[in-house]
Write a protein that holds these residues in place. Structure first.
Motif, mmCIF file in Angstrom:
data_model
loop_
_atom_site.group_PDB
_atom_site.id
_atom_site.type_symbol
_atom_site.label_atom_id
_atom_site.label_comp_id
_atom_site.label_asym_id
_atom_site.label_seq_id
_atom_site.Cartn_x
_atom_site.Cartn_y
_atom_site.Cartn_z
ATOM 1 N N SER A 189 0.811 -1.209 0.000
ATOM 2 C CA SER A 189 0.000 0.000 0.000
ATOM 3 C C SER A 189 0.851 1.268 0.000
ATOM 4 O O SER A 189 0.337 2.357 -0.078
ATOM 5 C CB SER A 189 -0.931 0.010 1.207
ATOM 6 O OG SER A 189 -0.171 -0.094 2.381
ATOM 7 N N ARG B 279 -3.234 -7.497 -6.449
ATOM 8 C CA ARG B 279 -3.140 -6.091 -6.078
ATOM 9 C C ARG B 279 -1.899 -5.455 -6.716
ATOM 10 O O ARG B 279 -1.978 -4.388 -7.315
ATOM 11 C CB ARG B 279 -3.079 -5.946 -4.557
ATOM 12 C CG ARG B 279 -3.013 -4.492 -4.135
ATOM 13 C CD ARG B 279 -2.891 -4.271 -2.661
ATOM 14 N NE ARG B 279 -2.434 -2.897 -2.461
ATOM 15 C CZ ARG B 279 -3.242 -1.854 -2.437
ATOM 16 N NH1 ARG B 279 -4.543 -2.033 -2.544
ATOM 17 N NH2 ARG B 279 -2.768 -0.640 -2.308
ATOM 18 N N LEU C 100 -6.846 -6.391 -0.657
ATOM 19 C CA LEU C 100 -6.781 -5.832 -2.000
ATOM 20 C C LEU C 100 -7.037 -4.337 -2.092
ATOM 21 O O LEU C 100 -6.538 -3.669 -2.987
ATOM 22 C CB LEU C 100 -7.819 -6.537 -2.876
ATOM 23 C CG LEU C 100 -7.289 -7.717 -3.666
ATOM 24 C CD1 LEU C 100 -8.407 -8.706 -3.929
ATOM 25 C CD2 LEU C 100 -6.698 -7.247 -4.982
ATOM 26 N N SER C 101 -7.842 -3.809 -1.168
ATOM 27 C CA SER C 101 -8.468 -2.520 -1.451
ATOM 28 C C SER C 101 -7.686 -1.317 -0.977
ATOM 29 O O SER C 101 -6.968 -1.369 0.020
ATOM 30 C CB SER C 101 -9.837 -2.463 -0.767
ATOM 31 O OG SER C 101 -10.465 -3.705 -0.814
#
Lengths: 272, 362
Positions: free
Chosen positions: B4, B191, B214-215
């Motif tokens: 991320s 991802r 994933l988000s």
């Protein structure tokens, strides 16, 4: 646990027993007579008897030198082709509409299409003969072909429908999402994937057009007598091994059809 | 969150790529989407998360154009989609079943969209090669889908849409067809892949771990509406409704009354709240600490340990309170000087009262 285990074992045994019984029975009932007929077709003697003595291709020669039989084969072949083409032309769109479309009353349509196949062929044949006479349409090769097409349309519709029902509907949506127009999606995805079913259906409808007797007997033209009618006449009049040779030819054709099918789409495709 | 660091997490400044306004979809008397609104930004992975029947797949299918909504508007990159046919929408769908064309090779599948668009043959070959390379499937051009593993099929499905350079990738539960064992690593990989390709992705799942992995942002859906839309950590730590708190992660729940802006916790500590009257208090298992009743740190909130197990490096405890309620607590293995044994009396305490979640007791 133990009782359940034994029960399943018992079911397995029962299943295997039934399968063996069916295998033996079908072998006795279907394959053996065919073998007997083929053997007789090579017999040198001019009457049907068993076991055959000697070997000759004379009866096969006689079949193909018999102008009436050759004409009847040609007639039946034409009927088979017309029936097959008609079933493709009407059956495939019907199956598509019933299985995929959003057509109102598609269940009714599929039952309507399948209904003629539920009626005994003799009943359908007599009905068409009588009704035809009332409106001035006499028996002919065309009446035979049209009636048989209606009769066996169900086979094509069912074969194609069951294949369609196994196709992931997402395939067509994927094609659309990737930019295909409805026609492109049909031509590049749906149709190629339906080909095995259409081919299998074609073999079945052609065979029905070629050797159906029950409908044919009431609807065929008297100048274009098809093979099953001639065969019936010959069997009633003579006991020449030529009849066996004719059966031999048909058995060979059936085997060739199965081989073609299995080579082109695989026997799994036919099962679909 | 894995991967991320390099992520633009749906900044408020950017104008949305996908903009959904008050979408309505009804099937008979059943309203599947109930004035559902949503905006996804350039380069973000936004997940629609919810139980089956919450409308998440219907929403995705409306965006793809497979379903016509009964009301509301969808625009992609500023263009209204209402009159846009399915085959011209700038979205790429990765189906749950992958929907690879079984009669076409990998190259045939990946080149399909280019062929439908009338791209020149030589261009197609080149772009298919590049797309296959981008999903690390070079050399598998001539295989048929049935000859590929589930993970490879998933990547063909992605390459097939990516080659068309869509504005948005729509993924409908893309891990359902995979082995449970494979899923974890495939999620991280997917991802990375989406980020590497610089795509905006809308992703549908009912699996909260998948969504967390994933988000960039998660939209928790309930009965055709979006209940909360936020970053995964915010969804977990600061759920805005009891439904979200309950759906994401495990929680212990009890009811209490607000007194002077404060809620008294069972261990004697207090939490401040803006709610009043009857409230529902929810605490994550890892926010509870457990002590043996005989130890010097024992408190007044006590119960009986009924179950305990190792989950990797964690210890999971189930404590039964005198009123019969079961409380779940989680700690690191080795935190306890002496591990309490089942049926032993233990006391509970809240580690961080501020992290307790207070909702109106509706």
């Amino acid at each position: 646990m133990t009782t359940q285990w034994r029960y399943r074992e018992f079911l397995d045994r029962l299943g295997i027993g039934v399968i063996i019984a069916i295998a033996v029975f079908s072998l006795a009932l279907l394959v053996l007579p065919s073998v007997v007929v083929v053997m007789i077709s090579f017999d040198t003697r001019a009457f049907i008897s068993f076991p055959p003595q000697g070997f000759t291709l004379r009866w096969y020669q006689e079949v193909f030198n018999h102008p009436v039989l050759v004409g009847a084969m040609w007639t039946s072949f034409k009927v088979g082709v017309v029936v097959t083409l008609a079933c493709i032309a009407f059956g495939v769109p019907t199956a598509l509409a019933c299985a995929r479309g959003e057509l109102r009353g598609r269940t009714a349509l599929s039952i309507y299409v399948i209904a003629p196949h539920m009626v005994p062929g003799i009943v359908l044949g007599v009905a068409v003969l009588f009704t035809g006479a009332l409106v001035g349409i006499g028996p002919s090769i065309w009446l035979q072909a049209v009636t048989l097409s209606v009769f066996v349309l169900a086979v094509m519709v069912r074969t194609v429908t069951s294949r369609l029902q196994r196709l992931d509907p997402a395939l067509e949506q994927a094609a659309a999402n990737l930019g295909a127009t409805p026609f492109q999606a049909f031509r590049t995805i749906t149709l190629p994937l339906l080909m095995p079913a259409i081919l299998a259906g074609s073999v079945f409808t052609f065979v029905e057009g070629f050797d159906n007797l029950s409908v044919t007997i009431f609807t065929h033209g008297f100048r274009d007598r098809p093979l099953p009618i001639e065969l019936l006449a010959i069997v009633q009049q003579t006991s020449s091994p030529m009849v066996a040779a004719l059966s031999g030819v048909q058995i060979l054709l059936a085997i060739l059809a199965m081989i073609t099918l299995s080579l082109s789409v695989g026997l799994d495709g036919v099962n679909d | 969150m894995p991967g991320s660091a390099s992520v633009t997490t749906g900044g408020d400044s950017a104008s949305p790529i996908v903009f959904i306004r008050e979408i309505i979809k009804r099937y008979g008397a059943n309203t599947v989407l109930d004035r559902c609104s949503l905006a996804a930004h350039e380069g973000e992975i936004l997940t629609l998360l919810g139980p089956s029947g919450c409308g998440k797949t219907t929403l995705l299918r409306c965006i793809a154009g497979f379903i016509q909504p009964d009301g509301g508007a969808i625009s992609i990159d500023g263009a209204d989609m209402a009159q846009m046919p399915v085959n011209r929408r700038p979205v790429g769908v990765v189906f749950q079943s992958y929907a690879l064309f079984p009669h076409l090779t990998v190259a045939g599948n990946v080149g399909y969209g280019l062929r439908m668009r009338g791209v020149a043959k030589s261009d197609i070959a080149q772009r298919v090669k590049a797309a296959l390379a981008s999903v690390s499937l070079s050399g598998l051009d001539d295989r048929y889908p049935a000859q590929l593993s589930g993970g490879q099929q998933q990547r063909v499905a992605i390459a097939r849409v990516v080659v068309l350079q869509p504005r948005v990738l729509l993924l409908d539960e893309p891990f359902n067809a995979l082995d449970a064992k494979l899923r974890g690593s495939m999620q991280v990989e997917l991802r990375h892949l989406i980020k590497q390709l610089g795509l905006t992705a809308l992703f549908v799942t009912h699996d909260q771990e998948e969504a967390m992995t994933l988000s960039d942002r998660i939209a928790v859906m309930r009965a055709g509406r979006i209940e909360q839309l936020d970053r995964p950590d915010a969804i977990y730590d600061r759920p805005t409704t009891a439904y979200v708190a309950d759906f994401i992660g495990a929680s212990n729940t009890w009811y209490s009354r607000v007194d002077g802006g404060l809620v008294r916790l069972p261990d004697g500590q207090t939490v401040s709240t803006t709610h009043s009257g009857d409230v529902k208090v929810m605490v994550r298992p890892h926010n509870l600490v457990l002590h043996r009743a005989s130890s010097e740190r024992a408190g007044s909130w006590s119960g009986k340990l009924v179950f305990r197990r190792h989950v990797g490096a964690m210890m999971e405890y189930e404590v039964q309170l005198p009123d019969g309620q079961a409380i779940r607590a989680v700690g690191l293995h080795g935190d306890q000087p002496v591990e309490p044994s089942p049926s032993e009396s233990v006391t509970l305490a809240v580690r961080n009262p501020a992290a307790c979640m207070v909702f109106p007791a509706a």
